[in-house]
Enzyme design. Structure first.
Site, PDB file in Angstrom:
ATOM      1  N   HIS A  62      -7.592  -5.752  -0.548  1.00 42.58           N
ATOM      2  CA  HIS A  62      -6.381  -5.011  -0.217  1.00 42.58           C
ATOM      3  C   HIS A  62      -5.694  -5.573   1.037  1.00 42.58           C
ATOM      4  CE1 HIS A  62      -3.866  -1.476  -0.722  1.00 42.58           C
ATOM      5  NE2 HIS A  62      -4.085  -1.098   0.532  1.00 42.58           N
ATOM      6  N   SER A 108       0.832  -1.194   0.000  1.00 41.74           N
ATOM      7  CA  SER A 108       0.000   0.000   0.000  1.00 41.74           C
ATOM      8  C   SER A 108       0.877   1.257   0.000  1.00 41.74           C
ATOM      9  CB  SER A 108      -0.962  -0.042   1.190  1.00 41.74           C
ATOM     10  OG  SER A 108      -2.019   0.865   1.014  1.00 41.74           O
ATOM     11  N   ASP A 136      -9.380  -5.556  -5.100  1.00 42.80           N
ATOM     12  CA  ASP A 136      -8.806  -4.325  -4.568  1.00 42.80           C
ATOM     13  C   ASP A 136      -9.053  -3.165  -5.530  1.00 42.80           C
ATOM     14  OD1 ASP A 136      -7.285  -2.389  -3.309  1.00 42.80           O
ATOM     15  OD2 ASP A 136      -5.363  -3.413  -3.581  1.00 42.80           O
TER      16      ASP A 136
END
Length: 316
Positions: free
Chosen positions: A287, A160, A255
Site C-alpha cells: 500500500h 488510499s 496490498d
C-alpha cells in the site's frame, strides 16, 4: 496513572484516543513548508480558501509553466485513513513536486479537516468546497490558477482515503455539474474502499477485516457501515453518473485493498457509465509504496504512468 491518559480507542499504527478525549497521532505529523523545490524547479505556496473552516490548499506550478500554453489542472486529495497526514506532509509534498514536474501540470493539494475531531462526512464537504473554489478561479483572482491552468482539462486524484475522496468528488460533479471547469478524468491510487461482503481474493476471516470496519465506523459515526456508498461504490446507485469519462486505477500486488480497486473497475463497467477505465498493477509492492521511497523504479513508473494519463490526447 491519570485515567484521562488511558487509551480508550487504539488504532495502531495510525492513532489512538485517550479517555480524556486527546487524539494521539502516531504517524504523519511532520510538515514541510511550501517552497521552491531545487530538485524539480516546482514552486509551491499555501492558500486559505475558507477562513471559517480553516481549509486550505497547497498549489504547485512546474518550472516550465507559461501563460501562453495552459497546463492540465490536478486536484489532489491526500490519504491517511481520513485521520493522519496533511497536504504539508513531506511524503505528499515530495510526491506532488515530482508529479507536477513529470506531467507538467498545475496541482491543487487539498488540506481537509481530519477525523476523529472532525468526523466524516466533514472531509467530503471540505473537499467539495475546495473543488468549488478551484472552479471559481477560472474567472477568479488566484494568479497561479488564472494564468497557468487549463480549466477544460481538470483531473481529480488521490491515494488510499484520498482516492476515496477523488471518486466521491467525481460522483458529485456528475450530480451537480458545477460551472467553471471540465473534469476529464480521475486517478485512484490504492483506493480505500471496503464492504460488508468480501470481493475477489479478499480475506474472509473477521480478524483480517475488523480493523478497517472499526476504523470506518469510528471516523464516520453516522454511517450504516462499510456498505455506505461513501465507502463501497458497489452500493452507490449514482455510480453510472460518475462525472468524467476516463479513470485510471492503480493497485499494488501485496496490498489488502487491491481487490477493491479491481472490483471498482467491474462496478463501473457494469453500471452503464460508458467511459474508459484502466487498471495498472504494481508487482511485489504494498500500500502506497511510492510515498515511502520515490526513488525506486516502481515508484518512478507509477509517476510516469500517472503523468501519461493526464497528458493523453493533449494538443499544443
Amino acid at each position: 496513572m491519570d485515567s484521562a491518559n488511558e487509551v480508550l480507542h487504539d488504532f495502531f499504527p495510525m492513532f489512538r484516543v485517550l479517555k480524556g478525549g486527546q487524539v494521539e497521532r502516531l504517524m504523519g505529523n511532520d510538515v514541510v513548508p511550501a517552497s521552491l523545490d531545487p530538485a524539480t524547479g516546482v514552486q509551491s505556496k499555501d492558500v486559505s480558501i475558507n477562513a471559517d473552516s480553516g481549509v486550505s490548499v497547497r498549489l504547485y506550478v512546474p518550472k516550465a509553466a507559461d501563460p501562453a500554453h495552459k497546463l492540465p489542472l490536478l486536484i489532489y486529495f491526500h490519504g491517511g485513513g481520513f485521520v493522519v497526514e496533511t497536504a504539508a506532509s513531506p511524503a505528499y509534498h515530495n510526491h506532488l513536486n515530482n508529479l507536477a514536474a513529470e506531467a507538467n501540470v498545475v496541482v491543487v493539494s487539498v488540506d481537509y479537516r481530519r477525523a476523529p475531531e472532525h468526523p466524516l462526512p466533514i472531509a467530503y464537504e471540505d473537499s467539495w468546497d475546495a473543488v468549488k473554489w478551484v472552479a471559481s478561479q477560472s474567472s477568479g483572482e488566484e494568479p497561479w490558477l488564472n494564468e497557468y491552468a487549463d480549466f477544460e482539462r481538470v483531473f481529480f486524484a488521490g491515494d488510499s482515503a484520498g482516492a476515496n475522496l477523488a471518486h466521491n468528488m467525481a460522483i458529485r460533479v456528475g450530480l451537480e455539474n458545477p460551472d467553471g471547469f471540465n473534469l476529464e478524468g480521475i486517478v485512484l491510487v490504492h483506493s480505500y474502499f471496503w464492504g460488508k461482503e468480501p470481493v475477489g481474493g479478499e480475506p474472509v476471516e473477521p480478524e483480517h477485516r475488523v480493523l478497517i470496519e472499526k476504523l470506518w465506523v469510528y471516523t464516520c459515526p453516522g454511517s450504516s457501515g462499510t456498505d455506505d456508498p461513501f465507502m463501497n461504490p458497489g452500493c452507490d446507485p449514482r455510480i453510472s453518473g460518475l462525472g468524467c469519462k476516463r479513470v485510471l486505477i492503480f493497485v499494488a500486488e501485496q496490498d489488502l485493498l487491491k481487490h477493491r480497486g479491481l472490483y471498482y473497475k467491474e462496478v463501473l463497467e457494469r453500471s452503464g457509465w460508458g467511459g474508459k477505465v484502466e487498471v495498472v498493477e504494481t508487482r511485489d509492492e504494498n500500500h502506497v509504496f511510492h510515498l515511502f521511497n520515490s526513488a525506486t523504479e516502481n515508484a518512478k513508473s507509477l509517476v510516469k504512468t500517472f503523468a501519461g494519463f493526464m497528458n493523453e490526447g493533449k494538443s499544443g
